[in-house]
Design a protein around this motif. Sequence first.
Motif, PDB file in Angstrom:
ATOM      1  N   SER A 103      -4.259  10.563  -6.683  1.00 44.34           N
ATOM      2  CA  SER A 103      -3.696  11.801  -6.403  1.00 44.34           C
ATOM      3  C   SER A 103      -4.839  13.010  -6.680  1.00 44.34           C
ATOM      4  N   SER A 104      -4.917  14.230  -6.135  1.00 40.47           N
ATOM      5  CA  SER A 104      -5.999  15.141  -6.369  1.00 40.47           C
ATOM      6  C   SER A 104      -6.125  15.507  -7.809  1.00 40.47           C
ATOM      7  N   VAL A 105      -5.337  15.306  -8.327  1.00 40.69           N
ATOM      8  CA  VAL A 105      -5.397  15.742  -9.714  1.00 40.69           C
ATOM      9  C   VAL A 105      -6.408  14.490 -10.543  1.00 40.69           C
ATOM     10  N   LEU A 106      -5.953  13.547 -10.227  1.00 40.74           N
ATOM     11  CA  LEU A 106      -6.627  12.417 -10.636  1.00 40.74           C
ATOM     12  C   LEU A 106      -8.244  12.128 -10.140  1.00 40.74           C
ATOM     13  N   GLN A 107      -8.278  12.597  -9.051  1.00 47.07           N
ATOM     14  CA  GLN A 107      -9.573  12.454  -8.313  1.00 47.07           C
ATOM     15  C   GLN A 107     -10.446  13.780  -9.257  1.00 47.07           C
ATOM     16  N   GLY A 108      -9.741  14.677  -9.646  1.00 41.90           N
ATOM     17  CA  GLY A 108     -10.332  15.706 -10.305  1.00 41.90           C
ATOM     18  C   GLY A 108     -10.845  15.246 -11.714  1.00 41.90           C
ATOM     19  N   PHE A 109     -10.448  14.537 -12.476  1.00 41.98           N
ATOM     20  CA  PHE A 109     -10.693  13.809 -13.430  1.00 41.98           C
ATOM     21  C   PHE A 109     -12.170  12.977 -13.287  1.00 41.98           C
ATOM     22  N   GLY A 110     -12.461  12.802 -12.223  1.00 42.88           N
ATOM     23  CA  GLY A 110     -13.573  11.866 -11.655  1.00 42.88           C
ATOM     24  C   GLY A 110     -13.665  10.426 -11.875  1.00 42.88           C
ATOM     25  N   ALA A 120       0.688  -1.231  -0.137  1.00 43.95           N
ATOM     26  CA  ALA A 120      -0.146   0.037   0.013  1.00 43.95           C
ATOM     27  C   ALA A 120       0.655   1.089   0.102  1.00 43.95           C
ATOM     28  N   GLU A 121       1.948   1.115   0.899  1.00 41.48           N
ATOM     29  CA  GLU A 121       2.576   2.398   0.896  1.00 41.48           C
ATOM     30  C   GLU A 121       3.430   2.800  -0.393  1.00 41.48           C
ATOM     31  N   ALA A 122       3.962   1.815  -0.877  1.00 38.16           N
ATOM     32  CA  ALA A 122       4.889   1.878  -2.180  1.00 38.16           C
ATOM     33  C   ALA A 122       3.821   2.226  -3.204  1.00 38.16           C
ATOM     34  N   GLN A 123       2.588   1.881  -3.569  1.00 41.80           N
ATOM     35  CA  GLN A 123       1.732   2.026  -4.478  1.00 41.80           C
ATOM     36  C   GLN A 123       1.353   3.240  -4.347  1.00 41.80           C
ATOM     37  N   ALA A 124       1.010   4.147  -3.181  1.00 47.49           N
ATOM     38  CA  ALA A 124       0.597   5.388  -2.962  1.00 47.49           C
ATOM     39  C   ALA A 124       1.659   6.271  -3.469  1.00 47.49           C
ATOM     40  N   TRP A 125       2.891   6.025  -3.162  1.00 49.01           N
ATOM     41  CA  TRP A 125       3.935   6.848  -3.695  1.00 49.01           C
ATOM     42  C   TRP A 125       4.319   6.734  -5.303  1.00 49.01           C
ATOM     43  N   TYR A 126       4.343   5.469  -5.557  1.00 50.47           N
ATOM     44  CA  TYR A 126       4.768   5.183  -7.181  1.00 50.47           C
ATOM     45  C   TYR A 126       3.380   5.739  -7.980  1.00 50.47           C
ATOM     46  N   ALA A 127       2.271   5.698  -7.602  1.00 50.55           N
ATOM     47  CA  ALA A 127       1.156   5.971  -8.441  1.00 50.55           C
ATOM     48  C   ALA A 127       0.960   7.372  -8.591  1.00 50.55           C
ATOM     49  N   GLN A 128       1.297   8.156  -7.177  1.00 50.70           N
ATOM     50  CA  GLN A 128       1.163   9.609  -7.361  1.00 50.70           C
ATOM     51  C   GLN A 128       2.308  10.285  -8.008  1.00 50.70           C
ATOM     52  N   THR A 129       3.518   9.744  -7.882  1.00 50.20           N
ATOM     53  CA  THR A 129       4.437  10.165  -8.433  1.00 50.20           C
ATOM     54  C   THR A 129       4.484  10.038 -10.052  1.00 50.20           C
ATOM     55  N   ASN A 130       3.766   9.116 -10.541  1.00 49.23           N
ATOM     56  CA  ASN A 130       3.729   8.961 -12.115  1.00 49.23           C
ATOM     57  C   ASN A 130       2.394   9.628 -12.629  1.00 49.23           C
ATOM     58  N   HIS A 131       1.485  10.140 -11.822  1.00 47.53           N
ATOM     59  CA  HIS A 131       0.103  10.537 -12.131  1.00 47.53           C
ATOM     60  C   HIS A 131      -0.678   9.358 -12.641  1.00 47.53           C
ATOM     61  N   GLU A 132      -0.474   8.257 -11.998  1.00 50.60           N
ATOM     62  CA  GLU A 132      -1.236   7.048 -12.504  1.00 50.60           C
ATOM     63  C   GLU A 132      -2.058   6.566 -11.261  1.00 50.60           C
ATOM     64  N   TYR A 133      -2.926   5.698 -11.819  1.00 49.29           N
ATOM     65  CA  TYR A 133      -3.971   4.916 -10.748  1.00 49.29           C
ATOM     66  C   TYR A 133      -3.251   3.566 -10.057  1.00 49.29           C
ATOM     67  N   PRO A 134      -3.330   3.637  -8.733  1.00 51.11           N
ATOM     68  CA  PRO A 134      -2.725   2.602  -8.111  1.00 51.11           C
ATOM     69  C   PRO A 134      -3.652   1.292  -8.394  1.00 51.11           C
ATOM     70  N   VAL A 135      -2.967  -0.001  -8.293  1.00 49.11           N
ATOM     71  CA  VAL A 135      -3.887  -1.239  -9.006  1.00 49.11           C
ATOM     72  C   VAL A 135      -4.374  -1.730  -7.610  1.00 49.11           C
ATOM     73  N   VAL A 136      -3.769  -1.580  -6.538  1.00 49.46           N
ATOM     74  CA  VAL A 136      -4.119  -2.040  -5.330  1.00 49.46           C
ATOM     75  C   VAL A 136      -5.422  -1.316  -4.715  1.00 49.46           C
ATOM     76  N   ALA A 137      -6.395  -2.005  -4.534  1.00 53.91           N
ATOM     77  CA  ALA A 137      -7.592  -1.353  -3.929  1.00 53.91           C
ATOM     78  C   ALA A 137      -7.295  -0.541  -2.438  1.00 53.91           C
ATOM     79  N   GLY A 138      -8.307   0.468  -2.553  1.00 56.99           N
ATOM     80  CA  GLY A 138      -8.027   1.320  -1.434  1.00 56.99           C
ATOM     81  C   GLY A 138      -7.032   2.333  -1.098  1.00 56.99           C
ATOM     82  N   VAL A 139      -6.204   2.328  -2.046  1.00 55.70           N
ATOM     83  CA  VAL A 139      -4.839   3.409  -1.979  1.00 55.70           C
ATOM     84  C   VAL A 139      -5.363   4.567  -2.633  1.00 55.70           C
ATOM     85  N   ALA A 140      -5.262   5.582  -1.929  1.00 60.20           N
ATOM     86  CA  ALA A 140      -5.862   6.966  -2.757  1.00 60.20           C
ATOM     87  C   ALA A 140      -4.923   7.293  -3.854  1.00 60.20           C
TER      88      ALA A 140
END
Length: 334
Positions: free
Chosen positions: A298-305, A276-296
């Motif tokens: 980024s706010s920009v991606l949240q803005g895409f809906g 979970a921790e690695a997923q959060a960092w890796y996804a946020q840094t690359n502006h991508e969606y985590p593959v693991v359920a429940g990982v937040a």
Amino acid sequence: MKFRLLSLVLVMSGLTAVQAAEVNVYSARQQELIKPLLDKFSQQSGIKVNLITGKPDELLSRMQSEGRNSPADLLISTDVGRLYRAQQLGLLQPLKSNTLEQAIPAALRDPAGHWFGLTTRARPIIYVTGKVDPKDLSTYEDLAAPKWRGKICIRSSDNIYNQSMLAGMIAVLGEEKTQAWANGLVKNFAQPPKGGDRDQIKAAAAGVCDIAIANTYYLAAMFDDPKDAAAAKAVSVFWPNQSDRGAHINISGAAVAKFAPNAKQAAQLLEYMSGAEAQAWYAQTNHEYPVVAGVARSSVLQGFGEFKADALPLIKLGELNQQAIQVMDKAGWK
Ligand SMILES: [Fe+2]
């Protein structure tokens, strides 16, 4: 004396080989987008990570030419089409891991364990806000309709992202319908394809076209870039095919190399990246969606809906890659 010094050196290097566990990573991701995560893994595991970065296709050629002597342990790359190709070239070995199987949805990894998705990216329709009424948008299929003549920007057919998108359509619609679609889409191009995904968004913002097709992380990253932020703010994301198969997605992922000298450490690193921790960092840094359920996200991606993603097993995109290329060629997609 000379002899004693030599034996001392031999003893010391022998000790090093036993003690210092290491793993060699070949990464298509740039240093700054992966190194901090690898450093953290080293701190926690005591395993030293040697990082080599390069363009995705160059890394595959390198592994091919190194053959059995390749030091590569873990390949990190983007787009399932490339990971599938690596497997077809005999460059990967399967990995059986309960940790990875539990963390990563089955559609996002190779059923035989040759590659594993670590993040997803979507390829939505991006339209110029105020110029296109989102009510007029619906599906990828609809973009081939005559009403979009001269209004669409999309990159060339030699890029894997479009090949994978077409492969996904062939999987669902069949080749004939996908061919008719590609023929219609090419007629709707605003200009002969040129540049990358970001360039399509910029062209739309500059008035060249009304609609661009691009991966989500390009648009997300543009908001952080002073020279592209205005273009990013001029467009909106539309999620296509929400009442049927969902929007096209793809992965970034990783795979254990066929001749990995440190396969065990490679598996350990891969499992670490699914945490979970690695997923959060890796996804946020690359502006991508985590593959693991429940990982937040980024706010920009949240803005895409929120959106419904195509649930197609991604291995299909690899299997149908050649067919997709043929369809695009026939359509005259440059
Ligand atoms: Fe990309």
